[in-house]
Design a protein around this motif. Structure first.
Motif, short mmCIF file in Angstrom:
data_model
loop_
_atom_site.label_atom_id
_atom_site.label_comp_id
_atom_site.label_asym_id
_atom_site.label_seq_id
_atom_site.Cartn_x
_atom_site.Cartn_y
_atom_site.Cartn_z
N GLN A 1 -21.83 43.96 -19.08
CA GLN A 1 -21.90 44.34 -17.67
C GLN A 1 -22.88 43.45 -16.91
O GLN A 1 -22.59 42.99 -15.80
N LEU A 2 -24.03 43.19 -17.49
CA LEU A 2 -25.03 42.35 -16.83
C LEU A 2 -24.52 40.91 -16.69
O LEU A 2 -24.74 40.26 -15.66
N ALA A 3 -23.84 40.41 -17.71
CA ALA A 3 -23.28 39.07 -17.63
C ALA A 3 -22.19 39.01 -16.55
O ALA A 3 -22.05 38.00 -15.85
N THR A 4 -21.45 40.09 -16.41
CA THR A 4 -20.40 40.15 -15.38
C THR A 4 -21.02 40.13 -13.98
O THR A 4 -20.51 39.46 -13.08
N ILE A 5 -22.11 40.84 -13.80
CA ILE A 5 -22.83 40.83 -12.52
C ILE A 5 -23.31 39.42 -12.20
O ILE A 5 -23.16 38.94 -11.06
N ARG A 6 -23.87 38.74 -13.18
CA ARG A 6 -24.35 37.36 -12.95
C ARG A 6 -23.19 36.44 -12.60
O ARG A 6 -23.31 35.56 -11.73
N ALA A 7 -22.06 36.62 -13.27
CA ALA A 7 -20.89 35.79 -12.98
C ALA A 7 -20.37 36.04 -11.56
O ALA A 7 -20.01 35.11 -10.84
N ALA A 8 -20.35 37.31 -11.15
CA ALA A 8 -19.91 37.65 -9.80
C ALA A 8 -20.85 37.07 -8.76
O ALA A 8 -20.42 36.59 -7.70
N ARG A 9 -22.14 37.10 -9.05
CA ARG A 9 -23.12 36.52 -8.12
C ARG A 9 -22.88 35.03 -7.94
O ARG A 9 -22.94 34.50 -6.82
N ALA A 10 -22.60 34.33 -9.04
CA ALA A 10 -22.36 32.89 -8.97
C ALA A 10 -21.13 32.60 -8.11
O ALA A 10 -21.12 31.65 -7.31
N ILE A 11 -20.09 33.42 -8.26
CA ILE A 11 -18.88 33.25 -7.44
C ILE A 11 -19.19 33.51 -5.98
O ILE A 11 -18.74 32.77 -5.09
N PHE A 12 -19.98 34.54 -5.70
CA PHE A 12 -20.33 34.87 -4.32
C PHE A 12 -21.13 33.73 -3.68
O PHE A 12 -20.87 33.35 -2.53
N VAL A 13 -22.08 33.19 -4.41
CA VAL A 13 -22.90 32.10 -3.88
C VAL A 13 -22.02 30.90 -3.56
O VAL A 13 -22.14 30.28 -2.49
N THR A 14 -21.14 30.55 -4.47
CA THR A 14 -20.25 29.40 -4.27
C THR A 14 -19.30 29.62 -3.10
O THR A 14 -19.03 28.70 -2.32
N THR A 15 -18.81 30.86 -2.96
CA THR A 15 -17.79 31.16 -1.95
C THR A 15 -18.37 31.37 -0.56
O THR A 15 -17.79 30.91 0.43
N VAL A 16 -19.50 32.07 -0.49
CA VAL A 16 -20.04 32.50 0.80
C VAL A 16 -21.31 31.76 1.20
O VAL A 16 -21.41 31.23 2.32
N VAL A 17 -22.27 31.71 0.31
CA VAL A 17 -23.59 31.21 0.68
C VAL A 17 -23.65 29.69 0.77
O VAL A 17 -24.11 29.14 1.78
N ALA A 18 -23.20 29.02 -0.27
CA ALA A 18 -23.34 27.55 -0.31
C ALA A 18 -22.68 26.85 0.89
O ALA A 18 -23.30 25.95 1.49
#
Length: 205
Positions: free
Chosen positions: A63-80
């Motif tokens: 679950q924690l690894a999934t949260i980190r993976a989702a965060r990376a996708i969010f950063v790439t998609t929205v923040v960066a």
């Protein structure tokens, strides 16, 4: 030779981990983090349970690894993409518009991954909630910092509280995501207009 074998195993292991987490974020966005299990992912991906256990150990680690993976996708998609724009009101708008697109385009099948997971774990103390709380704080703080930068650039009223404006804007986003899942896609346009009007009310230009 031994080094080549070791490197090959590491690459295969990394690839397996990426495949598993790609599936896990999609499953969790719909069925929640509790919907994840090593057995379920092993069956759906045709991977041995023992292999998944070797990668993640326990359900909580998965679950924690999934949260980190989702965060990376969010950063790439929205923040960066937004951060490629100089600080100011335009960056603020790009962050908000990027979030609306991320939710409405269903980057995750269940809408915003973090909205789904946070509703699930908000009242359940522990490492999962702590990880989600950190990510939520990061996002709201980023909006507030972007507001403050726009104030420094002379684009937003300096008397405005950046934290309060960030709270208001993120509330529009959360409301749009939730109501879209109930079948009303018009909420994205409503959220956009609400944010546009809220920012216009405090803008100096």
């Amino acid at each position: 030779m031994d080094q080549q074998v070791t490197d090959g195993r590491i690459r295969r292991g990394d690839q397996t981990r990426r495949v598993v987490l790609s599936k896990a974020v999609d499953v969790a966005s719909v069925d929640g983090l509790d919907g994840l299990s090593i057995g379920r992912l092993a069956g759906e991906l045709d991977i041995s349970k023992s292999g998944l256990i070797a990668h993640f150990g326990t359900k909580e680690e998965l679950q924690l690894a999934t949260i980190r993976a989702a965060r990376a996708i969010f950063v790439t998609t929205v923040v960066a993409p937004a951060l490629e724009t100089p600080p100011g009101s335009k960056r603020l708008r790009l962050l908000l518009e990027g979030w609306l697109a991320y939710s409405s385009d269903r980057r995750f099948p269940g809408g915003c991954f973090f909205a789904r997971a946070s509703h699930e774990y908000a009242a359940r103390p522990g490492p999962i909630r702590d990880a989600l709380a950190v990510i939520d704080e990061e996002w709201v703080r980023l909006i507030a910092e972007t507001v403050a930068e726009a104030q420094e650039a002379g684009e937003i009223d300096p008397t405005v509280d950046p934290a309060q404006l960030a709270f208001d804007l993120s509330a529009f986003l959360d409301a749009a995501n939730l109501r879209s899942l109930l079948g009303d896609d018009s909420v994205y346009d409503r959220a956009y207009r609400s944010m546009r009007d809220r920012i216009a009310a405090v803008s100096l230009s």
